[in-house]
Design an enzyme around this catalytic site. Structure first.
Site, PDB file in Angstrom:
ATOM      1  N   GLY A  47     133.726  45.186  38.854  1.00  0.00           N
ATOM      2  CA  GLY A  47     134.290  44.080  38.109  1.00  0.00           C
ATOM      3  C   GLY A  47     135.027  44.614  36.896  1.00  0.00           C
ATOM      4  N   GLU A  48     135.304  43.756  35.961  1.00  0.00           N
ATOM      5  CA  GLU A  48     135.934  44.185  34.718  1.00  0.00           C
ATOM      6  C   GLU A  48     134.807  44.590  33.775  1.00  0.00           C
ATOM      7  OE1 GLU A  48     136.656  43.726  31.320  1.00  0.00           O
ATOM      8  OE2 GLU A  48     138.089  45.328  31.766  1.00  0.00           O
ATOM      9  N   SER A  49     134.648  45.880  33.565  1.00  0.00           N
ATOM     10  CA  SER A  49     133.437  46.391  32.927  1.00  0.00           C
ATOM     11  C   SER A  49     133.254  45.892  31.501  1.00  0.00           C
ATOM     12  CB  SER A  49     133.414  47.928  32.966  1.00  0.00           C
ATOM     13  OG  SER A  49     134.523  48.464  32.270  1.00  0.00           O
ATOM     14  N   CYS A  79     131.580  51.106  41.140  1.00  0.00           N
ATOM     15  CA  CYS A  79     132.753  51.039  40.270  1.00  0.00           C
ATOM     16  C   CYS A  79     132.331  50.709  38.833  1.00  0.00           C
ATOM     17  CB  CYS A  79     133.770  50.040  40.819  1.00  0.00           C
ATOM     18  SG  CYS A  79     135.435  50.255  40.164  1.00  0.00           S
ATOM     19  N   ARG A 109     136.101  56.154  32.541  1.00  0.00           N
ATOM     20  CA  ARG A 109     136.161  54.737  32.884  1.00  0.00           C
ATOM     21  C   ARG A 109     137.344  54.393  33.787  1.00  0.00           C
ATOM     22  NH1 ARG A 109     138.721  50.243  31.066  1.00  0.00           N
ATOM     23  NH2 ARG A 109     137.577  48.277  31.168  1.00  0.00           N
ATOM     24  N   ILE A 143     139.611  50.913  43.444  1.00  0.00           N
ATOM     25  CA  ILE A 143     140.411  49.907  42.747  1.00  0.00           C
ATOM     26  C   ILE A 143     140.231  50.091  41.248  1.00  0.00           C
ATOM     27  CG2 ILE A 143     140.861  47.445  42.443  1.00  0.00           C
ATOM     28  CD1 ILE A 143     139.741  46.988  45.222  1.00  0.00           C
ATOM     29  N   ARG A 144     141.269  50.593  40.605  1.00  0.00           N
ATOM     30  CA  ARG A 144     141.197  50.903  39.167  1.00  0.00           C
ATOM     31  C   ARG A 144     139.895  51.647  38.881  1.00  0.00           C
ATOM     32  NH1 ARG A 144     141.647  46.581  34.148  1.00  0.00           N
ATOM     33  NH2 ARG A 144     142.305  48.083  32.574  1.00  0.00           N
ATOM     34  N   HIS A 203     134.204  50.972  46.453  1.00  0.00           N
ATOM     35  CA  HIS A 203     133.659  49.645  46.760  1.00  0.00           C
ATOM     36  C   HIS A 203     133.229  49.529  48.224  1.00  0.00           C
ATOM     37  CE1 HIS A 203     134.944  47.447  43.048  1.00  0.00           C
ATOM     38  NE2 HIS A 203     135.857  48.409  43.004  1.00  0.00           N
ATOM     39  N   GLU A 205     131.289  47.433  49.445  1.00  0.00           N
ATOM     40  CA  GLU A 205     131.153  46.006  49.760  1.00  0.00           C
ATOM     41  C   GLU A 205     132.444  45.392  50.266  1.00  0.00           C
ATOM     42  OE1 GLU A 205     132.499  45.957  45.452  1.00  0.00           O
ATOM     43  OE2 GLU A 205     131.335  47.263  46.781  1.00  0.00           O
TER      44      GLU A 205
END
Length: 252
Positions: A47-49, A79, A109, A143-144, A203, A205
């Site tokens: 997610g957006e950490s 992630c 990060r 992803i990022r 990821h 998932e």
């Protein structure tokens, strides 16, 4: 099979719950500290950490999450979840973010650059294949994504990725890569295990391959944390206090 918690503040928690369901396991969304008492293991999703950290702080989750880790219960971070579990993180935004810690590693990060530079790669996963069968490779979805720069002596490396230095798009991580490797490629670690902690920079998932989820489920037995009181079949009603989902960007 023991009940698995999935931190559901933000990010790809629904995808993890769906993967668990494909394995016949009940996953429950965790948003409050007291809900951690109902589960034997925990997944911290991508997610957006920074957003996830702010929400965790708002709900006073960090003390309970750290205690969960210290108790030896299995925890898997994917992630952004990897960043949460690391003892040290670089490439942070101004002011940084609070970490759970416990995993003896340094993670960058945003090692691979912005979200538009997301990619997929075939990763050699001998330990996963040995334990779960299937092919010797796993297709990682990045992803990022973060990357692990170094690990302590008790950390088992499960997968790494060889990336050309000129493709490391974050300027800070490129400098670190050049300092540590004089060649044209940089090997970074993207999956590790340390006792009860599992972490992947990619990821699983978001794929149809459930071997990482199966591997994680077996960690509960290996670490002696299987609790009969928390066994719940798929479809069981837990009556946990559900809060509205927060619709925010998924990836860290």
């Amino acid at each position: 099979m023991a009940l698995v918690g999935v931190l559901a503040l933000q990010g790809s928690f629904n995808e993890h719950i769906a993967a668990l369901r494909r394995l016949g396991v009940k996953g429950v969304e965790i948003r409050k500290p007291e809900q951690l008492e109902t589960v034997a293991s925990l997944i911290i999703p991508g997610g957006e950490s920074t957003t996830m950290a702010k929400l965790a702080e708002y709900h006073n989750l960090f003390p309970a999450l750290r205690e969960f880790v210290k108790m030896g219960k299995p925890v898997w971070g994917t992630c952004a979840g990897l960043i949460f579990l690391a003892n040290k993180a670089t490439g942070q935004k101004i002011g940084g973010q609070e970490l759970i810690g416990g995993l003896d590693c340094t993670v960058h990060r945003n090692f691979f650059g912005s979200q538009i530079r997301s990619f997929e790669a075939e990763l050699a996963v001998p330990e996963l294949a040995s334990k779960e069968g299937g092919p010797e490779v796993f297709r990682g979805v990045f992803i990022r994504a973060p990357a692990i720069l170094d690990v302590g002596p008790e950390v088992q490396v499960l997968a790494d990725y060889l990336v050309p230095i000129n493709e490391v798009l974050d300027s800070n991580s490129a400098v670190e890569a050049q300092e540590e490797n004089t060649g044209s490629e940089k090997k970074v670690i993207v999956a590790v295990r340390q006792r009860n902690l599992l972490a992947t920079a990619f990821h699983p998932e978001l794929t149809a391959d459930t071997r990482w989820h199966s591997y994680f489920l077996k960690m509960a037995t290996e670490t002696g944390e299987e609790a009969s009181s928390s066994i719940v079949a798929v479809g069981a009603d837990l009556n946990l206090d559900q809060q509205p989902k927060i619709d925010l960007p998924i990836f860290q």
